[in-house]
Design a protein around this motif. Structure first.
Motif, mmCIF file in Angstrom:
data_model
loop_
_atom_site.group_PDB
_atom_site.id
_atom_site.type_symbol
_atom_site.label_atom_id
_atom_site.label_comp_id
_atom_site.label_asym_id
_atom_site.label_seq_id
_atom_site.Cartn_x
_atom_site.Cartn_y
_atom_site.Cartn_z
ATOM 1 N N GLY A 257 0.813 -1.204 0.000
ATOM 2 C CA GLY A 257 0.000 0.000 0.000
ATOM 3 C C GLY A 257 0.843 1.248 0.000
ATOM 4 O O GLY A 257 2.048 1.202 0.268
ATOM 5 N N PHE A 258 0.199 2.379 -0.312
ATOM 6 C CA PHE A 258 0.901 3.660 -0.203
ATOM 7 C C PHE A 258 0.047 4.658 0.558
ATOM 8 O O PHE A 258 -1.175 4.504 0.670
ATOM 9 N N ILE A 259 0.727 5.687 1.077
ATOM 10 C CA ILE A 259 0.071 6.737 1.850
ATOM 11 C C ILE A 259 0.341 8.092 1.211
ATOM 12 O O ILE A 259 1.462 8.407 0.838
ATOM 13 N N TRP A 260 -0.701 8.883 1.093
ATOM 14 C CA TRP A 260 -0.610 10.286 0.708
ATOM 15 C C TRP A 260 -0.923 11.112 1.957
ATOM 16 O O TRP A 260 -2.040 11.079 2.434
ATOM 17 N N THR A 261 -0.008 11.848 2.532
ATOM 18 C CA THR A 261 1.392 12.083 2.224
ATOM 19 C C THR A 261 2.207 12.079 3.512
ATOM 20 O O THR A 261 1.655 12.187 4.612
ATOM 21 N N LEU A 262 3.540 12.022 3.340
ATOM 22 C CA LEU A 262 4.443 12.112 4.478
ATOM 23 C C LEU A 262 4.296 13.457 5.178
ATOM 24 O O LEU A 262 4.361 13.539 6.417
ATOM 25 N N ASP A 263 4.094 14.507 4.419
ATOM 26 C CA ASP A 263 3.913 15.838 4.995
ATOM 27 C C ASP A 263 2.780 15.849 6.016
ATOM 28 O O ASP A 263 2.893 16.420 7.109
ATOM 29 N N PRO A 270 3.412 16.005 15.249
ATOM 30 C CA PRO A 270 4.484 17.002 15.247
ATOM 31 C C PRO A 270 5.582 16.749 16.283
ATOM 32 O O PRO A 270 6.731 17.159 16.077
ATOM 33 N N HIS A 271 5.251 16.066 17.371
ATOM 34 C CA HIS A 271 6.236 15.849 18.428
ATOM 35 C C HIS A 271 6.981 14.526 18.294
ATOM 36 O O HIS A 271 8.006 14.316 18.938
ATOM 37 N N ASP A 272 6.467 13.636 17.455
ATOM 38 C CA ASP A 272 7.109 12.338 17.267
ATOM 39 C C ASP A 272 6.754 11.789 15.881
ATOM 40 O O ASP A 272 5.988 10.821 15.755
#
Length: 294
Positions: A257-263, A270-272
Motif C-alpha cells: 500500500g501507499f500513503i498520501w502524504t508524508l507531509d 508534530p512531536h514524534d
C-alpha cells in the motif's frame, strides 16, 4: 504476497533540507519514497511563463535547459535516502489540477511526434545524472489522457534507464491505463514495475482486483500478482488505512500500500513523526497480514 511494498508520497517536507526526516523514514518501515510532485515547465495558461520542458519540484524550478538549478545540497541528500527500510526512490509527475500531461503532449506534437532534441529530453537526461538513486518515474496523470504522447514519454524515460509506475484513480480512464500498459509491455516488457492505485478521494471505491481484471482482460498473459499498491490518505488516519487494506487482503494482485502524504503524517504527529510513520506502516502491514519491513 511474501514481501510488502509500503510507499509514501512526500512533498515540500523533502525540499530542500528535511532535517531528521531521512533518518526517521529509514526507521519507519516504509520501503519506497515517492517524491512529489514534479511538474513540467510551460509557457501557456500561466501568469509567469516558464520554459517549456523545464522540471519543477512543486513550485521550484530545479532543472532548466539541461542544467540543475535547485538547492545545491538537495541531490546529495536525495542520493543518501536509500538505507534502512527504504529500498527505492521514485519521482512522481503530475497530480490533480495541473497541466503537465497537456504540456508533454504539446512538446511531443511540436517536436514532430517525438521528444528527440527537446528541452524536456535534455532536462530528464540531467535529472537522471543528478539523482542516480531515483530509479522510477511515477505517472500521476489526471488530465489530458493522450495515449500516444504518454507512451512515447514513458519510452523516452525507459530509454534513459528509469522504471515506470502508473498512478490511476478514475475508472472512466481505465482503458487509457490498460492500453498504455499493453503498448509498453509490447515495446519494453517489464518496464512498468507496478501501479499505485488511488483508493481515496476521487478514487474512493476503487478495488485493485477490478483493475487487475481489466488488465488481464486485455493482456491475457500479463501476470498481475503483486502488481498493485492500494493507496489511502491520512484523512482516513491509521485505523482507516488498516481497514481499507484489510478489505483487499485476499487479493493476489495487491503488493502493498501507499500513503498520501508524508507531509501530513508529520503534521499529525508534530512531536514524534517517527511514531506516526510507524503507525501507518503498521496499518498497511496489519491490514494486509504481512510483516512490516523493520
Amino acid at each position: 504476497m511474501s514481501t510488502l511494498n509500503s510507499a509514501v508520497y512526500a512533498e515540500g517536507c523533502f525540499y530542500p533540507a528535511p532535517g531528521d526526516t531521512v533518518s526517521q523514514l529509514q526507521e519507519s518501515g516504509f520501503t519506497t519514497l515517492i517524491l512529489s510532485l514534479f511538474h513540467i515547465g510551460r509557457n501557456y495558461d500561466i501568469k509567469t511563463p516558464q520554459i517549456m520542458g523545464d522540471i519543477y519540484f512543486n513550485n521550484t524550478n530545479i532543472i532548466s535547459q539541461g542544467s540543475y538549478v535547485g538547492d545545491v545540497g538537495w541531490p546529495a541528500l536525495i542520493n543518501k535516502v536509500i538505507g534502512g527500510s527504504i529500498t527505492q526512490v521514485c519521482a512522481s509527475i503530475g497530480g490533480g489540477g495541473v497541466q503537465d500531461y497537456e504540456t508533454i503532449q504539446k512538446i511531443y506534437n511540436d517536436g514532430g511526434n517525438s521528444f528527440s532534441g527537446t528541452n524536456l529530453e535534455k532536462c530528464f537526461a540531467t535529472f537522471r545524472k543528478t539523482f542516480p538513486s531515483i530509479s522510477i518515474i511515477d505517472m500521476d496523470c489526471e488530465e489530458t489522457y493522450d495515449q500516444e504522447s504518454f507512451v512515447a514519454f514513458c519510452q523516452m524515460l525507459i530509454g534513459m534507464g528509469f522504471g515506470i509506475t502508473f498512478c490511476p484513480y478514475d475508472t472512466f480512464e481505465q482503458s487509457f491505463w490498460v492500453g498504455s500498459l499493453e503498448a509498453l509491455n509490447s515495446s519494453n516488457p517489464g518496464a512498468v514495475k507496478w501501479w499505485n492505485l488511488q483508493c481515496y478521494d476521487g478514487g474512493g471505491g476503487n478495488d485493485p482486483q477490478n483493475w487487475a481484471d481489466a488488465i488481464t482482460g486485455t493482456i491475457s498473459h500479463f501476470n498481475t500478482d503483486n502488481f498493485i499498491l492500494a493507496g489511502d490518505w491520512t484523512n482516513a488516519e491509521a485505523y482507516g488505512v488498516k481497514q481499507l487494506m484489510k478489505s483487499f487482503s485476499s487479493e493476489t494482485c495487491v503488493a502493498g500500500g501507499f500513503i498520501w502524504t508524508l507531509d501530513n503524517i508529520i503534521q499529525q504527529y508534530p512531536h514524534d513523526p517517527l511514531s506516526g510513520m510507524k503507525a501507518y506502516t503498521t496499518a498497511i502491514s496489519t491490514g494486509l497480514s504481512v510483516p512490516v519491513a523493520v
